[in-house]
Design a protein around this motif. Sequence first.
Motif, PDB file in Angstrom:
ATOM      1  N   ILE A 458      34.874  47.671  48.946  1.00  0.00           N
ATOM      2  CA  ILE A 458      34.176  47.176  47.753  1.00  0.00           C
ATOM      3  C   ILE A 458      33.096  48.132  47.262  1.00  0.00           C
ATOM      4  O   ILE A 458      32.798  48.151  46.068  1.00  0.00           O
ATOM      5  CB  ILE A 458      33.612  45.749  47.923  1.00  0.00           C
ATOM      6  CG1 ILE A 458      32.529  45.697  49.003  1.00  0.00           C
ATOM      7  CG2 ILE A 458      34.721  44.754  48.188  1.00  0.00           C
ATOM      8  CD1 ILE A 458      31.869  44.329  49.103  1.00  0.00           C
ATOM      9  N   PHE A 461      34.055  50.229  44.344  1.00  0.00           N
ATOM     10  CA  PHE A 461      33.900  49.715  42.985  1.00  0.00           C
ATOM     11  C   PHE A 461      32.503  49.997  42.478  1.00  0.00           C
ATOM     12  O   PHE A 461      32.308  50.476  41.368  1.00  0.00           O
ATOM     13  CB  PHE A 461      34.182  48.208  42.929  1.00  0.00           C
ATOM     14  CG  PHE A 461      35.635  47.872  42.985  1.00  0.00           C
ATOM     15  CD1 PHE A 461      36.206  47.364  44.143  1.00  0.00           C
ATOM     16  CD2 PHE A 461      36.453  48.068  41.876  1.00  0.00           C
ATOM     17  CE1 PHE A 461      37.552  47.064  44.201  1.00  0.00           C
ATOM     18  CE2 PHE A 461      37.804  47.772  41.934  1.00  0.00           C
ATOM     19  CZ  PHE A 461      38.358  47.268  43.103  1.00  0.00           C
ATOM     20  N   GLU A 462      31.520  49.733  43.333  1.00  0.00           N
ATOM     21  CA  GLU A 462      30.126  49.953  42.943  1.00  0.00           C
ATOM     22  C   GLU A 462      29.888  51.425  42.593  1.00  0.00           C
ATOM     23  O   GLU A 462      29.155  51.751  41.669  1.00  0.00           O
ATOM     24  CB  GLU A 462      29.223  49.543  44.099  1.00  0.00           C
ATOM     25  CG  GLU A 462      27.742  49.627  43.774  1.00  0.00           C
ATOM     26  CD  GLU A 462      26.869  49.344  44.979  1.00  0.00           C
ATOM     27  OE1 GLU A 462      27.203  48.398  45.729  1.00  0.00           O
ATOM     28  OE2 GLU A 462      25.874  50.055  45.169  1.00  0.00           O
ATOM     29  N   GLU A 464      32.129  53.449  41.487  1.00  0.00           N
ATOM     30  CA  GLU A 464      33.093  53.850  40.450  1.00  0.00           C
ATOM     31  C   GLU A 464      34.069  54.909  40.949  1.00  0.00           C
ATOM     32  O   GLU A 464      34.399  55.847  40.228  1.00  0.00           O
ATOM     33  CB  GLU A 464      32.352  54.367  39.204  1.00  0.00           C
ATOM     34  CG  GLU A 464      31.476  53.308  38.563  1.00  0.00           C
ATOM     35  CD  GLU A 464      30.645  53.902  37.443  1.00  0.00           C
ATOM     36  OE1 GLU A 464      29.753  54.734  37.707  1.00  0.00           O
ATOM     37  OE2 GLU A 464      30.889  53.513  36.293  1.00  0.00           O
ATOM     38  N   TYR A 466      37.205  54.286  41.855  1.00  0.00           N
ATOM     39  CA  TYR A 466      38.609  53.979  41.563  1.00  0.00           C
ATOM     40  C   TYR A 466      38.846  54.056  40.067  1.00  0.00           C
ATOM     41  O   TYR A 466      38.079  53.499  39.280  1.00  0.00           O
ATOM     42  CB  TYR A 466      38.962  52.574  42.044  1.00  0.00           C
ATOM     43  CG  TYR A 466      38.574  52.264  43.473  1.00  0.00           C
ATOM     44  CD1 TYR A 466      37.819  51.129  43.778  1.00  0.00           C
ATOM     45  CD2 TYR A 466      38.953  53.088  44.530  1.00  0.00           C
ATOM     46  CE1 TYR A 466      37.457  50.825  45.079  1.00  0.00           C
ATOM     47  CE2 TYR A 466      38.588  52.793  45.841  1.00  0.00           C
ATOM     48  CZ  TYR A 466      37.836  51.670  46.102  1.00  0.00           C
ATOM     49  OH  TYR A 466      37.488  51.359  47.400  1.00  0.00           O
ATOM     50  N   THR A 468      41.391  52.990  36.839  1.00  0.00           N
ATOM     51  CA  THR A 468      42.115  51.738  36.608  1.00  0.00           C
ATOM     52  C   THR A 468      43.537  51.795  37.152  1.00  0.00           C
ATOM     53  O   THR A 468      44.075  50.793  37.620  1.00  0.00           O
ATOM     54  CB  THR A 468      42.153  51.379  35.109  1.00  0.00           C
ATOM     55  OG1 THR A 468      42.591  52.523  34.392  1.00  0.00           O
ATOM     56  CG2 THR A 468      40.783  51.006  34.613  1.00  0.00           C
ATOM     57  N   TYR A 471      43.618  50.482  40.719  1.00  0.00           N
ATOM     58  CA  TYR A 471      43.152  49.132  41.063  1.00  0.00           C
ATOM     59  C   TYR A 471      44.198  48.347  41.839  1.00  0.00           C
ATOM     60  O   TYR A 471      43.879  47.616  42.771  1.00  0.00           O
ATOM     61  CB  TYR A 471      42.771  48.341  39.805  1.00  0.00           C
ATOM     62  CG  TYR A 471      41.464  48.746  39.160  1.00  0.00           C
ATOM     63  CD1 TYR A 471      41.073  48.177  37.961  1.00  0.00           C
ATOM     64  CD2 TYR A 471      40.626  49.690  39.740  1.00  0.00           C
ATOM     65  CE1 TYR A 471      39.878  48.527  37.354  1.00  0.00           C
ATOM     66  CE2 TYR A 471      39.431  50.050  39.141  1.00  0.00           C
ATOM     67  CZ  TYR A 471      39.061  49.465  37.937  1.00  0.00           C
ATOM     68  OH  TYR A 471      37.881  49.818  37.332  1.00  0.00           O
ATOM     69  N   VAL A 474      44.228  49.213  45.426  1.00  0.00           N
ATOM     70  CA  VAL A 474      42.955  48.863  46.056  1.00  0.00           C
ATOM     71  C   VAL A 474      42.871  47.359  46.305  1.00  0.00           C
ATOM     72  O   VAL A 474      42.502  46.916  47.395  1.00  0.00           O
ATOM     73  CB  VAL A 474      41.765  49.332  45.197  1.00  0.00           C
ATOM     74  CG1 VAL A 474      40.453  48.849  45.784  1.00  0.00           C
ATOM     75  CG2 VAL A 474      41.747  50.854  45.084  1.00  0.00           C
ATOM     76  N   TYR A 475      43.214  46.559  45.277  1.00  0.00           N
ATOM     77  CA  TYR A 475      43.180  45.106  45.471  1.00  0.00           C
ATOM     78  C   TYR A 475      44.198  44.673  46.526  1.00  0.00           C
ATOM     79  O   TYR A 475      43.950  43.734  47.283  1.00  0.00           O
ATOM     80  CB  TYR A 475      43.406  44.365  44.153  1.00  0.00           C
ATOM     81  CG  TYR A 475      42.176  44.391  43.257  1.00  0.00           C
ATOM     82  CD1 TYR A 475      42.236  44.944  41.981  1.00  0.00           C
ATOM     83  CD2 TYR A 475      40.957  43.883  43.704  1.00  0.00           C
ATOM     84  CE1 TYR A 475      41.103  44.980  41.173  1.00  0.00           C
ATOM     85  CE2 TYR A 475      39.830  43.922  42.900  1.00  0.00           C
ATOM     86  CZ  TYR A 475      39.912  44.476  41.640  1.00  0.00           C
ATOM     87  OH  TYR A 475      38.785  44.520  40.845  1.00  0.00           O
ATOM     88  N   PHE A 660      33.532  44.672  34.677  1.00  0.00           N
ATOM     89  CA  PHE A 660      32.895  44.108  35.863  1.00  0.00           C
ATOM     90  C   PHE A 660      31.627  43.357  35.468  1.00  0.00           C
ATOM     91  O   PHE A 660      30.623  43.393  36.173  1.00  0.00           O
ATOM     92  CB  PHE A 660      32.615  45.224  36.872  1.00  0.00           C
ATOM     93  CG  PHE A 660      33.879  45.778  37.461  1.00  0.00           C
ATOM     94  CD1 PHE A 660      34.502  46.866  36.873  1.00  0.00           C
ATOM     95  CD2 PHE A 660      34.478  45.175  38.558  1.00  0.00           C
ATOM     96  CE1 PHE A 660      35.697  47.361  37.379  1.00  0.00           C
ATOM     97  CE2 PHE A 660      35.674  45.672  39.080  1.00  0.00           C
ATOM     98  CZ  PHE A 660      36.282  46.766  38.488  1.00  0.00           C
ATOM     99  N   PHE A 665      32.856  43.478  42.129  1.00  0.00           N
ATOM    100  CA  PHE A 665      34.080  44.148  42.550  1.00  0.00           C
ATOM    101  C   PHE A 665      35.376  43.433  42.165  1.00  0.00           C
ATOM    102  O   PHE A 665      36.452  44.007  42.313  1.00  0.00           O
ATOM    103  CB  PHE A 665      34.066  44.489  44.057  1.00  0.00           C
ATOM    104  CG  PHE A 665      33.818  43.337  44.993  1.00  0.00           C
ATOM    105  CD1 PHE A 665      32.534  43.081  45.454  1.00  0.00           C
ATOM    106  CD2 PHE A 665      34.873  42.543  45.435  1.00  0.00           C
ATOM    107  CE1 PHE A 665      32.294  42.035  46.327  1.00  0.00           C
ATOM    108  CE2 PHE A 665      34.639  41.499  46.324  1.00  0.00           C
ATOM    109  CZ  PHE A 665      33.350  41.242  46.765  1.00  0.00           C
ATOM    110  N   ALA A 667      37.495  42.535  39.084  1.00  0.00           N
ATOM    111  CA  ALA A 667      37.517  42.852  37.660  1.00  0.00           C
ATOM    112  C   ALA A 667      37.894  41.632  36.831  1.00  0.00           C
ATOM    113  O   ALA A 667      38.697  40.798  37.247  1.00  0.00           O
ATOM    114  CB  ALA A 667      38.522  43.973  37.409  1.00  0.00           C
TER     115      ALA A 667
END
Lengths: 674, 170
Positions: A458, A461-462, A464, A466, A468, A471, A474-475, A660, A665, A667
């Motif tokens: 996570i 994400f903070e 940045e 990754y 798009t 995603y 990652v998810y 976000f 984290f 989206a």
Amino acid sequence: MADKPVYEEASIDGQPSKLASIPASDTTVWADASPLLQAACAGLRDGELIHGDNFNLFAAMSALEIMDPKMDSGIAAWHKGHSLAQTVFSCIYLLRLDRTAPHALLHSYCRIIRATCKAVVSVVSDARTHEEEDLFTMTYGLPLNGDGDDKCLSILNAVEETISRQLRACKATSSKRRLPEDLEPLQSNPNLEEGFCKALLCRLRFRKGRGLESARKHIASCLTELESILKSADFLRSCFDESCEGDIDDKTTASGFEPIGFDAMLNSRLSAPTPPRAIKILSWKKGVEYFVKLLHDLDVICSYSLDPHLESLLRFVVQFQKSQPDLVARSHLQLLLVQDGKLYGRDPFFAVINKAAALPEATKNHDIQKNESFLQLGMLVMNLLKILCTNAAWQRRKLGKFLQDWRVIYVQLELAFRNEYGEVSSSSNDENTCMKIFQHILLWVEEQTFWIAFRFLILGFELELYSTGEYCMVYWYLYAVLIKLAEKTHLMMAVSHDTAKRKGKKKKDSPKDLARESRIPPAVLFLQCYICLAEGLTMMLAALRNEIPVFHGPSPFNTEHEKFVQHFELLQRACIPDHVSYLSYKESTTHARFSTLAMYNYFKDAQRIAKEVKSSFSNDPERLAELRKLEQVAEHNSVAQNVICRLGALDPSLKVSFEFSHHPFFATVVVKRS
Amino acid sequence: MEAKPEEKAEFEEPEIEYVSYGGEHHLPLIMNLVDQELSEPYSIFTYRYFVYLWPQLSFLAFHKGKCVGTVVCKMGEHRNTFRGYIAMLVVIKPYRGRGIATELVTRSIRMMMESGCEEVTLEAEVTNKGALALYGRLGFIRAKRLFHYYLNGVDAFRLKLLFPPPRQVL
């Protein structure tokens, strides 16, 4: 010819100029080498270079041209990462502090500054978490140690008393007559004396005390004084006749007047290993803002309850980091948490682990803690706390590498457990206790490892990290880690419940108790909410990619496989989780279509769980806030999913983007028709 | 200061000529471009380090005899991986947004790949949306964030491109 200075003749604009230079001696003579150099140049071909034997192109890159840095100063700039030499010590008073001795006010102020800098360098060095902010602790031989600086507080106290008397005297003299004989006015205009006294006082105040309670009181009064400092700006600006050029907000002093006694050139040789770059000193306003924030952050640290439960502590640190505290605050937090190899300087780490692993209080003193693996585990917990106090960018890198250490300790402990107890069920009491310790701690280590993996993902994400197009994977990986985390958390809670039961009176389980046992604990439901959101996003993104080719174009040099390998290399190396690979990712997502998406709405599940579990956290404002955010994300994404399913295949102009705004984290999917 | 509307150069893609670094005569062209457009000041030795040791990795873009863009790179062993590094990439303002930078970088990366590099890396300011998009399209990921990497306090991303393992020749 000996000892006679030789004058070189240089022609500049046709005018010969006389320059004194190194005189020739008995054995040397000056000769004009210009024709020789010219011939050498003419003899060189394009691209040829004359150099000494030890010349090296790589080393030559360090040959920089020295530039003039801007002339300014500020501690706030130092805290923000620039070197002491270019900031605090660009003030001549601090370099030659002894010379300010005749002026009590200036002298005491400078001493305090020097002592404060030394104290802060000490704290940050002890914390040892400042890798990227390395310039901070380098002093380059600048004078931070002063004789008698330990008495600076009492000197300052004396000065403060004097100014306070002056202020009282100003207020008392209604006709603004001259001050009593023993008090020297700060400046020449009696009408302005009161304002100057006030402005000075708020910059000088100090309080005595020890302990966190006292610290909080100090912090509160500091914040009040900072308010006064800000207010003094108007008065100070009005004192100077010159209209200030430029935007007052960019000025580095409250009055807008140029600072006296500061020169960045003072330390041009001391500033850094390489000549200094021009740095931007913070404006006065920004400087004050920095200190206000620092004080607020320190206040949060001082008001922490020193909870012996590791889980609560971890949540506190994570929450604290959300306000993006700077280095000085973070160093202080770390020093509060880890002292003398104990938590808060008070609780041995084995005891902390014992409690976290839901073992009975009695086992915290068990001899097993002397076992090498348990000692190492204690170190890992200590290091985890330190890592969690670092800045996010560095934290993520450290956590990623840390996963391997946690994996290794698990394997070691498991091996030790199997070697000791194998398959045989032992009957001895102590052996039972040891077995129990191992079992609990092994489970707890797994849970902790997945928590670290979760945090690692996570933070991406903070920061940045990754794009798009990444995603989906990652998810998906987040989903895989969360499933394991929830599983281990659930097991941990079951085991903890057993311990609690054994501690309590042995009575028959009432139907209510049994029902409670079979319900999923709220903490696990919380994680399940996360799981639903992660799964929902994975599937939606997979469907989008599979149905709309433009959504994620191929790159000329590599494929999704390489990106997967790079992003999850550290997790894969530590087998977190087991049996997870690019292949399994492809298998899970390759069949996602809008039609399959329409069959199941994970976001609705997330909404339902979030609503259900709210009541269990009614005393936990932080978790309630988080649940509200999760509900919002779930609701928006549920709607987006419906739109995509209905229109996706039909409307090629559908534009999908990610925000976000509701959650850091998870989206929020935004669907627009262009 | 008034902001002048940016004048875009008029040209067709095939008019741009891409040339591999050919020698000392190219060096002042590269230096002028980089000095003009990038904030980092480099001494002549920095340029020489790259173009002398890895001339095959630097490329220039010309339009009607005028140098409008350049890329400067190196490669070498780094902790057991053979890795390429993109040091400088510049296209002058009137020629931006037309794929010249992408073409320059692509040529360099292709050369690195053919020379046996396993990966390519560079740093870019987190605020440099253009560069991040360009490299993202080529397959780079943001491997790390470097806190306050630049002295003006801006963070950087370390971007990395991992090449697929070389195909087995059957």
